[in-house]
Enzyme design. Structure first.
Site, mmCIF file in Angstrom:
data_model
loop_
_atom_site.group_PDB
_atom_site.id
_atom_site.type_symbol
_atom_site.label_atom_id
_atom_site.label_comp_id
_atom_site.label_asym_id
_atom_site.label_seq_id
_atom_site.Cartn_x
_atom_site.Cartn_y
_atom_site.Cartn_z
ATOM 1 N N LYS A 158 -1.830 -18.475 -71.891
ATOM 2 C CA LYS A 158 -1.575 -17.045 -72.039
ATOM 3 C C LYS A 158 -2.252 -16.641 -73.348
ATOM 4 O O LYS A 158 -1.601 -16.501 -74.387
ATOM 5 C CB LYS A 158 -0.061 -16.803 -72.057
ATOM 6 C CG LYS A 158 0.328 -15.381 -71.761
ATOM 7 C CD LYS A 158 1.827 -15.303 -71.475
ATOM 8 C CE LYS A 158 2.316 -13.876 -71.456
ATOM 9 N NZ LYS A 158 1.675 -13.004 -70.482
HETATM 10 N N1 PPE Z 1 0.072 -13.165 -64.866
HETATM 11 C C1 PPE Z 1 -0.330 -12.588 -66.013
HETATM 12 C C2 PPE Z 1 -1.769 -12.368 -66.231
HETATM 13 C C3 PPE Z 1 0.627 -12.207 -66.960
HETATM 14 O O1 PPE Z 1 0.230 -11.652 -68.101
HETATM 15 C C4 PPE Z 1 1.992 -12.415 -66.689
HETATM 16 C C5 PPE Z 1 3.030 -11.995 -67.683
HETATM 17 C C6 PPE Z 1 2.362 -13.019 -65.470
HETATM 18 C C7 PPE Z 1 1.369 -13.382 -64.583
HETATM 19 C C8 PPE Z 1 3.787 -13.327 -65.129
HETATM 20 O O2 PPE Z 1 4.262 -14.370 -65.925
HETATM 21 P P1 PPE Z 1 5.819 -14.527 -66.285
HETATM 22 O O3 PPE Z 1 6.129 -13.441 -67.250
HETATM 23 O O4 PPE Z 1 5.926 -15.874 -66.859
HETATM 24 O O5 PPE Z 1 6.579 -14.370 -65.007
HETATM 25 N N2 PPE Z 1 2.687 -10.867 -68.467
HETATM 26 C C9 PPE Z 1 3.389 -10.572 -69.708
HETATM 27 C C10 PPE Z 1 2.665 -9.541 -70.531
HETATM 28 C C11 PPE Z 1 2.704 -8.139 -70.080
HETATM 29 C C12 PPE Z 1 2.156 -7.183 -71.122
HETATM 30 O O6 PPE Z 1 1.781 -6.059 -70.753
HETATM 31 O O7 PPE Z 1 2.117 -7.504 -72.311
HETATM 32 C C13 PPE Z 1 4.843 -10.248 -69.451
HETATM 33 O O8 PPE Z 1 5.225 -9.896 -68.345
HETATM 34 O O9 PPE Z 1 5.614 -10.337 -70.415
#
Ligand code: PPE
Length: 306
Positions: A158
């Site tokens: 991330k």
């Molecule tokens: N894909 C991406 C690209 C992503 O950034 C997130 C979280 C997910 C999938 C889902 O992952 P999880 O949160 O572990 O279920 N994105 C984070 C950032 C959003 C933002 O705008 O900043 C979040 O949801 O916290």
């Protein structure tokens, strides 16, 4: 944004306005940062709970490893610091943002001698895609940009730099009148959204693409487990955008987005144009779990009181 009092900055609680870095911070120029998005929920009389804190802290450490960034903290230390930050800010519920980044010393792409710094901020953050999104669902488009090929940027990290790809897609979608973009991988199959994973439902069977080109979402994993425990079949299998068009239901998962139904894709209405029965069922059960109302998932919650 709604600010809070303190930001944890390399072990110290620093007042919000004083948590600053130099403009020649390496990560600001080259994107070498890794971060997490975590939510804490108010569980009423039971106190508060951080959802899957251990997994998020471990993912932060893993993201740093992928980038060969010298992470100065263990996952346990990050978990403890998250709770400390929530308590210092007296937050019963919050969105939490740990960030580890390459700091200020030398310029040039090679980050070798630069310090690696970590902050943890938290603030109140409501429904990510708007207050009505969780109930009514959102309108999305397929992005003209592809999701990352695994040999360009590492999607399991991330990493800040990865989000330039997300920003291209998000800006295009929002400025064209949509709420969010779904992105295809470089072979043309559905991957994920700019900050969410995706699921479709067909004949009550759930399907989500395998992890190949996306971030391993912790909400995605939680929904897979929850759905299977509720008796649904969940397939981790690729699908194309036309399968998305003709799905009975579709939804996004993510920490910020939680479980957001999709009601329209590329101007094609999904199902009946609002959250379908499987989505609603899972959404209800998911919100029970995060609020500590289902003891079977107590080990997903790190509880604390303020
Ligand atoms: N894909 C991406 C690209 C992503 O950034 C997130 C979280 C997910 C999938 C889902 O992952 P999880 O949160 O572990 O279920 N994105 C984070 C950032 C959003 C933002 O705008 O900043 C979040 O949801 O916290």
């Amino acid at each position: 944004m709604q600010t809070t009092e303190y930001i944890w900055f390399d072990g110290k609680m620093v007042p919000w306005d004083q948590a600053q870095v130099h403009v020649l911070t390496h990560a600001l120029h080259y994107g070498d940062s890794v971060f997490e998005g975590i939510r804490a929920y108010d569980c009423g009389a039971k106190g508060s709970a951080v959802f899957r804190l251990k997994e998020h802290a471990q993912r932060l450490v893993n993201s740093a490893k992928i980038l060969r960034m010298k992470m100065p903290y263990t996952a346990e230390q990050i978990s403890d610091a998250v709770i400390e930050t929530l308590k210092a800010n007296k937050m019963k519920a919050a969105y939490i943002r740990p960030l580890t980044f390459v700091g200020y010393k030398e310029m040039g792409v090679y980050p070798g001698a630069n310090p690696v710094q970590t902050i943890i901020a938290c603030w109140p953050w409501g429904a990510y895609l708007g207050p009505e999104a969780l109930e009514k669902g959102i309108r999305i488009r397929t992005s003209s940009f592809n999701r990352l090929h695994p040999n360009t940027l590492m999607s399991k990290a991330k990493a800040g730099g990865n989000y330039v790809n997300s920003i291209l897609a998000k800006v295009e979608a929002v400025e064209d009148g949509y709420d969010e973009a779904v992105m295809l991988d470089t072979t043309g199959l559905v991957s994920e959204a700019t900050g969410e994973n995706i699921f479709i439902v067909k004949d009550k069977v759930l399907r989500t693409p395998p992890l190949t080109t996306m971030l391993g979402g912790i909400t995605r994993l939680s929904i897979i487990k929850l759905a299977r425990d509720l008796g649904y079949t969940v397939e981790e299998q690729d699908f194309s955008r036309d399968e998305l068009y003709i799905a009975d239901e579709a939804f996004f998962t993510g920490t910020a987005a939680e479980m957001t139904p999709i009601r329209e894709v590329d101007r094609r209405v999904i199902g009946e144009g609002h959250a379908g029965p499987v989505t609603k069922h899972l959404q209800q059960e998911f919100f029970k779990v995060v609020h500590g109302e289902n003891p079977a998932y107590a080990d997903w919650l790190a509880t604390y009181t303020v």
